[in-house]
Write a protein that holds these residues in place. Sequence first.
Motif, PDB file in Angstrom:
ATOM      1  N   THR A  47       0.829  -1.211   0.000  1.00 33.69           N
ATOM      2  CA  THR A  47       0.000   0.000   0.000  1.00 33.69           C
ATOM      3  C   THR A  47       0.856   1.251   0.000  1.00 33.69           C
ATOM      4  OG1 THR A  47      -1.773  -1.143   1.197  1.00 33.69           O
ATOM      5  CG2 THR A  47      -1.800   1.263   1.252  1.00 33.69           C
ATOM      6  N   MET A  48       1.899   1.262   0.820  1.00 33.26           N
ATOM      7  CA  MET A  48       2.791   2.424   0.889  1.00 33.26           C
ATOM      8  C   MET A  48       3.492   2.654  -0.446  1.00 33.26           C
ATOM      9  SD  MET A  48       6.100   3.107   3.345  1.00 33.26           S
ATOM     10  CE  MET A  48       7.114   1.946   2.423  1.00 33.26           C
ATOM     11  N   VAL A  51       0.643   3.759  -3.082  1.00 28.08           N
ATOM     12  CA  VAL A  51      -0.058   5.035  -2.866  1.00 28.08           C
ATOM     13  C   VAL A  51       0.904   6.194  -2.639  1.00 28.08           C
ATOM     14  CG1 VAL A  51      -1.728   6.245  -1.406  1.00 28.08           C
ATOM     15  CG2 VAL A  51      -2.084   3.830  -1.965  1.00 28.08           C
ATOM     16  N   ALA A  52       1.898   6.016  -1.761  1.00 32.90           N
ATOM     17  CA  ALA A  52       2.822   7.115  -1.442  1.00 32.90           C
ATOM     18  C   ALA A  52       3.928   7.241  -2.480  1.00 32.90           C
ATOM     19  CB  ALA A  52       3.412   6.914  -0.051  1.00 32.90           C
ATOM     20  N   PHE A  53       4.608   6.139  -2.748  1.00 31.27           N
ATOM     21  CA  PHE A  53       5.722   6.193  -3.695  1.00 31.27           C
ATOM     22  C   PHE A  53       5.229   6.255  -5.139  1.00 31.27           C
ATOM     23  CE2 PHE A  53       9.219   4.346  -6.188  1.00 31.27           C
ATOM     24  CZ  PHE A  53      10.255   5.157  -5.769  1.00 31.27           C
ATOM     25  N   GLY A  54       4.239   5.438  -5.471  1.00 31.93           N
ATOM     26  CA  GLY A  54       3.730   5.400  -6.841  1.00 31.93           C
ATOM     27  C   GLY A  54       2.655   6.412  -7.154  1.00 31.93           C
ATOM     28  N   GLN A  55       2.108   7.089  -6.101  1.00 35.33           N
ATOM     29  CA  GLN A  55       1.094   8.134  -6.275  1.00 35.33           C
ATOM     30  C   GLN A  55      -0.095   7.650  -7.111  1.00 35.33           C
ATOM     31  OE1 GLN A  55       2.576  12.111  -7.094  1.00 35.33           O
ATOM     32  NE2 GLN A  55       4.645  11.503  -6.547  1.00 35.33           N
ATOM     33  N   SER A  56      -0.541   6.422  -6.837  1.00 35.71           N
ATOM     34  CA  SER A  56      -1.593   5.802  -7.655  1.00 35.71           C
ATOM     35  C   SER A  56      -2.931   6.524  -7.567  1.00 35.71           C
ATOM     36  CB  SER A  56      -1.772   4.340  -7.237  1.00 35.71           C
ATOM     37  OG  SER A  56      -2.137   4.244  -5.860  1.00 35.71           O
ATOM     38  N   TYR A 243       1.496   3.588   5.144  1.00 40.29           N
ATOM     39  CA  TYR A 243       1.825   2.265   5.696  1.00 40.29           C
ATOM     40  C   TYR A 243       0.854   1.904   6.821  1.00 40.29           C
ATOM     41  CZ  TYR A 243       4.426  -1.587   7.772  1.00 40.29           C
ATOM     42  OH  TYR A 243       4.789  -2.821   8.281  1.00 40.29           O
ATOM     43  N   TYR A 244       0.544   2.864   7.677  1.00 38.52           N
ATOM     44  CA  TYR A 244      -0.332   2.597   8.815  1.00 38.52           C
ATOM     45  C   TYR A 244      -1.802   2.914   8.524  1.00 38.52           C
ATOM     46  CZ  TYR A 244       3.866   2.051  11.666  1.00 38.52           C
ATOM     47  OH  TYR A 244       5.055   1.617  12.180  1.00 38.52           O
ATOM     48  N   SER A 245      -2.150   3.088   7.260  1.00 38.29           N
ATOM     49  CA  SER A 245      -3.542   3.413   6.936  1.00 38.29           C
ATOM     50  C   SER A 245      -4.458   2.227   7.222  1.00 38.29           C
ATOM     51  CB  SER A 245      -3.663   3.838   5.471  1.00 38.29           C
ATOM     52  OG  SER A 245      -3.178   2.833   4.601  1.00 38.29           O
ATOM     53  N   ASN A 378      -4.383   8.495   1.772  1.00 39.51           N
ATOM     54  CA  ASN A 378      -5.158   7.642   2.684  1.00 39.51           C
ATOM     55  C   ASN A 378      -5.439   8.260   4.057  1.00 39.51           C
ATOM     56  OD1 ASN A 378      -5.180   5.784   0.643  1.00 39.51           O
ATOM     57  ND2 ASN A 378      -3.966   4.234   1.693  1.00 39.51           N
ATOM     58  N   ILE A 379      -5.651   9.551   4.105  1.00 41.12           N
ATOM     59  CA  ILE A 379      -6.056  10.197   5.353  1.00 41.12           C
ATOM     60  C   ILE A 379      -7.537   9.909   5.594  1.00 41.12           C
ATOM     61  CG2 ILE A 379      -6.452  12.478   6.411  1.00 41.12           C
ATOM     62  CD1 ILE A 379      -3.892  13.397   4.992  1.00 41.12           C
TER      63      ILE A 379
END
Length: 431
Positions: A47-48, A51-56, A243-245, A378-379
């Motif tokens: 997920t990290m 979403v974060a690195f790949g900005q999907s 990561y913690y989402s 993922n907030i």
Amino acid sequence: MISQILFIAITIAAVILFSINVKKVIRNIRLGRDADRSDQPSKRLITMLKVAFGQSKMVVRPIPAALHFVVYAGFVIINIEVLEIMIDGIFGTHRIFGGLGTLYNFLIGSFEILALGVWLACVIFLIRRNILKLKRFMASELEGWPKSDANYILFTEVLLMTAFLLMNAADAKLQTLGVSHYTTAGSFPVSQFLIPLLPDQPSALIALERGCWWFHIIGILAFLNYLPYSKHFHILFAFPNTYYSNLEPKGEFTNMQSVTNEVKAMLDPSFVPAEAAAGRFGAKDVNDLTWINLMNAYTCTECGRCTSVCPANITGKLLSPRKIMMDTRDRMEEVGKSLDQKGPGLEDGKSLIDDYITREEIWACTSCNACVEACPINIDPLAIITELRRYAVMEESQAPSSINTMLGNIENNGAPWKYSPADRFNWAKEN
């Protein structure tokens, strides 16, 4: 030697100051209650990365996604060059990696192309915010500091990229003039077009190159220390935040352990809870939320994607999920400053609910999860809203009349409607 000592002193001071500020942020996040998000580590890592690195989740809006990716890639890749700047600054060398030859030329050329891309992207972002005035950037919660904060960062990025390209242009011209210390190294596909605009005197070129060099590195160190005060902290926090989402199905509410213990005790008088549950139902202030909620608040980019898809906001209601996160962060900062000034145990008479977030806001939410789905990192604003609602209902017995009616119907009829259980299937009878 003087410049080396000055460089080392500035760098050490910047790192120490950044460490102090980050410790304060972490302290503020730890004001929240414990929450266990250690499950499914492989899924969390995926997920990290996605979403974060790949900005999907950015690609839903292709134009800002492409611009943001250019800035993101530029921030990551161009800062590889900072390693060379740091070594040069400490040891008094110049383009220490120049001996890499063709590889070095490729890297510097790539950095320049990315720098131009970042420069253009930031200018477009400034135009979108200040000239086109896109609706999601014009909300009332962005007035004042939040609006200025975004512009400060964009202007800074433009200046840093300009300094980088001017530094390279002056360096390239000094190389062609054969000035000592400026060994031939690097490829300059973008800054070569700036060379004709520069002076011809070596002394002026050296002053320009050194000035841009110092501006670039000091600007980066200043930017680093600005992050803890800015929404741009998401540059660092986006990775742990995703990561913690929450990996559970959207819309699935958590059971309150204290309530679960009471129900189990009612069903089994011999039941003894393993550990005492929290003494308060829901959340009145930031310390009643979990550390995950508080990290979410620090990670918020204030992009407004959540608010732009919120059905309550779209229909004119007061709720803005972005404001929920900003208010939570502001209250957390206020509590942290009070701890710094007067120590623990301070009661300032304020709370997150009422003083920052109104009852009208929390009850306008439809719990549809549109804001959670829309957030690029993922907030979860709904988690905070839910806890504030729980406090209002279970601690204060305060809720809108429609909610009280529904709760009364559930208690009396076993369903949210006013009909008794005996009449529940009347709709199926033939007319």
